[in-house]
Design a protein around this motif. Structure first.
Motif, PDB file in Angstrom:
ATOM      1  N   VAL A   1     127.928  16.340  54.204  1.00  0.00           N
ATOM      2  CA  VAL A   1     127.140  16.217  55.289  1.00  0.00           C
ATOM      3  C   VAL A   1     125.672  16.829  54.902  1.00  0.00           C
ATOM      4  O   VAL A   1     124.698  15.943  55.207  1.00  0.00           O
ATOM      5  CB  VAL A   1     127.847  16.649  56.699  1.00  0.00           C
ATOM      6  CG1 VAL A   1     126.776  16.436  57.812  1.00  0.00           C
ATOM      7  CG2 VAL A   1     128.732  15.577  57.093  1.00  0.00           C
ATOM      8  N   SER A   2     125.558  18.098  54.827  1.00  0.00           N
ATOM      9  CA  SER A   2     124.370  18.584  54.292  1.00  0.00           C
ATOM     10  C   SER A   2     123.672  18.054  53.071  1.00  0.00           C
ATOM     11  O   SER A   2     122.452  17.725  53.138  1.00  0.00           O
ATOM     12  CB  SER A   2     124.732  20.137  54.189  1.00  0.00           C
ATOM     13  OG  SER A   2     123.573  20.940  53.684  1.00  0.00           O
ATOM     14  N   ASN A   3     124.439  17.770  52.302  1.00  0.00           N
ATOM     15  CA  ASN A   3     123.808  16.900  50.885  1.00  0.00           C
ATOM     16  C   ASN A   3     123.193  15.596  51.405  1.00  0.00           C
ATOM     17  O   ASN A   3     122.090  15.365  50.845  1.00  0.00           O
ATOM     18  CB  ASN A   3     124.983  16.915  49.756  1.00  0.00           C
ATOM     19  CG  ASN A   3     124.236  16.462  48.527  1.00  0.00           C
ATOM     20  OD1 ASN A   3     123.381  16.768  48.156  1.00  0.00           O
ATOM     21  ND2 ASN A   3     124.688  15.127  48.077  1.00  0.00           N
ATOM     22  N   ASN A   4     123.894  14.875  52.260  1.00  0.00           N
ATOM     23  CA  ASN A   4     123.455  13.385  52.711  1.00  0.00           C
ATOM     24  C   ASN A   4     122.120  13.792  53.399  1.00  0.00           C
ATOM     25  O   ASN A   4     121.140  12.943  53.317  1.00  0.00           O
ATOM     26  CB  ASN A   4     124.410  12.814  53.514  1.00  0.00           C
ATOM     27  CG  ASN A   4     125.855  12.289  52.652  1.00  0.00           C
ATOM     28  OD1 ASN A   4     125.579  12.286  51.320  1.00  0.00           O
ATOM     29  ND2 ASN A   4     126.813  11.906  53.092  1.00  0.00           N
ATOM     30  N   LEU A   5     122.041  14.861  54.328  1.00  0.00           N
ATOM     31  CA  LEU A   5     121.025  15.083  55.028  1.00  0.00           C
ATOM     32  C   LEU A   5     119.833  15.354  54.212  1.00  0.00           C
ATOM     33  O   LEU A   5     118.689  15.245  54.585  1.00  0.00           O
ATOM     34  CB  LEU A   5     121.337  16.182  56.392  1.00  0.00           C
ATOM     35  CG  LEU A   5     120.266  16.488  57.037  1.00  0.00           C
ATOM     36  CD1 LEU A   5     119.806  15.174  57.749  1.00  0.00           C
ATOM     37  CD2 LEU A   5     120.634  17.680  57.820  1.00  0.00           C
TER      38      LEU A   5
END
Length: 314
Positions: A243-247
Motif C-alpha cells: 500500500v505504501s509503495n502504491n501510494l
C-alpha cells in the motif's frame, strides 16, 4: 431457553420434564431457568452462571455431587455485513442423574445432537457425550480456520493494486480471530489432559479411540491456527509495504505531471510580466503567441518522453 432431551432406542426426543439419563440444554438462559436447574440438582448457582461470562477460562471443577467442565467454543458474529469469528465458553455439568450444558448463545455445536444426527449418541452415556461434544468442537475450529484461510486468500487477490486501509483492517480482524482460536484451543487442551486423569468421569471401553481422536483433532487445530497466524502476520506486513509503495507510485506520477506542466507555466509567467514589449522575444510578430505555445508544448512533450524513457511511470 431450556430444552430437555432423552435418548430412546436409536432416536432422541425432546421432553418437558426432567428425567434420569436426560440432557438439559440451556442456551442464553433466564435467571429463573438457571435457578430451577441448580435447585433441582443441588448445583451452585454461580457455577451455572459461569459460562455466561465471555471471559470465563476453560477448566475442570470437581464439586460434591457434580463435575463442571468449561471449554471455549467458536462462534460467528455478524458485524458490518461480514461474518467475524470469536470464542465463547460452554459449560458441561455432569451429575449422577443428568448432563447439563450451559451457553450464552444457541450454538450450532449442539444442534446435530438435538436433531439426532450424531452416531452412537445417547444422553445417558454422559462421558461419551462429553467426548463427542469436544470432538465436534475441534472439528468446528478446523472448519472456521479453513474459512479464515480462504478469506485471507481472497484479500491477497486485491493486494497488488490496493491503496486503502480496508484490506489491512480486515486482516487485523482475522489475525485477532486466530489469536483467540489459538488461546482457546490451548486452554481446551489442558481440559482434555485433566479429563484423561479424572476418575469421576467414567469412560466406556469404546471411548478410548474417541478420546484419542479428540486430542489429535485439537492439536491439529492448534497447529493450523499457529501456521495461519504466521502467514497472516506476514501478509499484513506485505500489505502495509505494498500500500505504501502504491501510494509512492501515485505520488511520483503526480510529481512528474507537475514538472511537465510547470514548463509552460514558467514560459507564460515570463510573458505575463509587466515588461517592455521590445525586449520580449517574438513580440514583434503576429505569430508570436502561437510560436510561444508551440515551444511550450514541444518542451512539455520532450520532458514527458524523457520521463517515460527513464521508466519513471512504472
Amino acid at each position: 431457553m431450556l430444552k430437555t432431551f432423552i435418548s430412546q432406542e436409536d432416536d432422541i426426543r425432546q421432553i418437558k420434564q426432567f428425567e434420569k439419563g436426560s440432557w438439559i440444554a440451556l442456551s442464553n438462559p433466564a435467571d429463573s431457568e438457571l435457578a430451577e436447574v441448580a435447585e433441582r440438582y443441588d448445583i451452585d448457582l454461580a457455577d451455572m452462571r459461569a459460562p455466561l461470562d465471555e471471559e470465563e477460562r476453560s477448566r475442570v471443577d470437581v464439586e460434591k455431587g457434580y463435575t463442571m467442565i468449561i471449554v471455549d467454543i467458536p462462534t460467528v458474529e455478524n458485524r458490518g455485513g461480514r461474518d467475524w469469528y470469536d470464542t465463547i465458553p460452554l459449560s458441561i455439568i455432569v451429575t449422577n442423574d443428568v448432563i447439563i450444558t450451559v451457553c450464552s448463545e444457541d450454538t450450532p455445536l449442539l444442534h446435530p445432537f438435538m436433531e439426532g444426527r450424531i452416531r452412537n449418541f445417547y444422553t445417558y452415556m454422559r462421558s461419551r457425550f462429553i467426548l463427542q461434544i469436544l470432538y465436534r468442537n475441534s472439528q468446528m475450529y478446523l472448519r472456521y480456520l479453513r474459512i479464515v484461510d480462504a478469506e485471507s486468500d481472497k484479500l491477497e487477490l486485491h493486494l497488488q493494486n490496493s491503496l486503502q486501509n480496508r484490506e489491512i483492517l480486515i486482516l487485523m480482524e482475522l489475525s485477532k480471530t486466530l489469536v483467540y482460536f489459538a488461546t482457546s484451543l490451548r486452554s481446551n487442551e489442558v481440559v482434555l489432559e485433566k479429563l484423561t486423569k479424572l476418575p469421576r468421569i467414567k469412560q466406556y471401553p469404546d471411548d478410548e479411540d474417541l478420546l484419542s481422536d479428540v486430542i489429535i483433532e485439537n492439536k491439529q487445530a492448534i497447529e493450523m491456527a499457529s501456521i495461519y497466524s504466521g502467514v497472516l502476520q506476514g501478509m499484513m506486513d506485505a500489505f502495509g509495504s505494498i500500500v505504501s509503495n502504491n501510494l509512492n507510485n501515485v505520488m511520483k506520477i503526480f510529481s512528474i505531471l507537475s514538472i511537465v506542466l510547470n514548463i509552460p507555466t514558467i514560459i507564460f509567467s515570463a510573458y505575463g510580466m509587466n515588461l517592455n514589449l521590445k525586449g520580449m522575444p517574438l513580440s514583434h510578430t503576429v505569430w508570436g503567441f502561437a510560436i510561444v505555445w508551440l515551444i511550450a508544448l514541444v518542451l512539455s512533450v520532450v520532458a514527458w518522453i524523457y520521463f517515460r524513457k527513464a521508466r519513471l511511470f512504472r
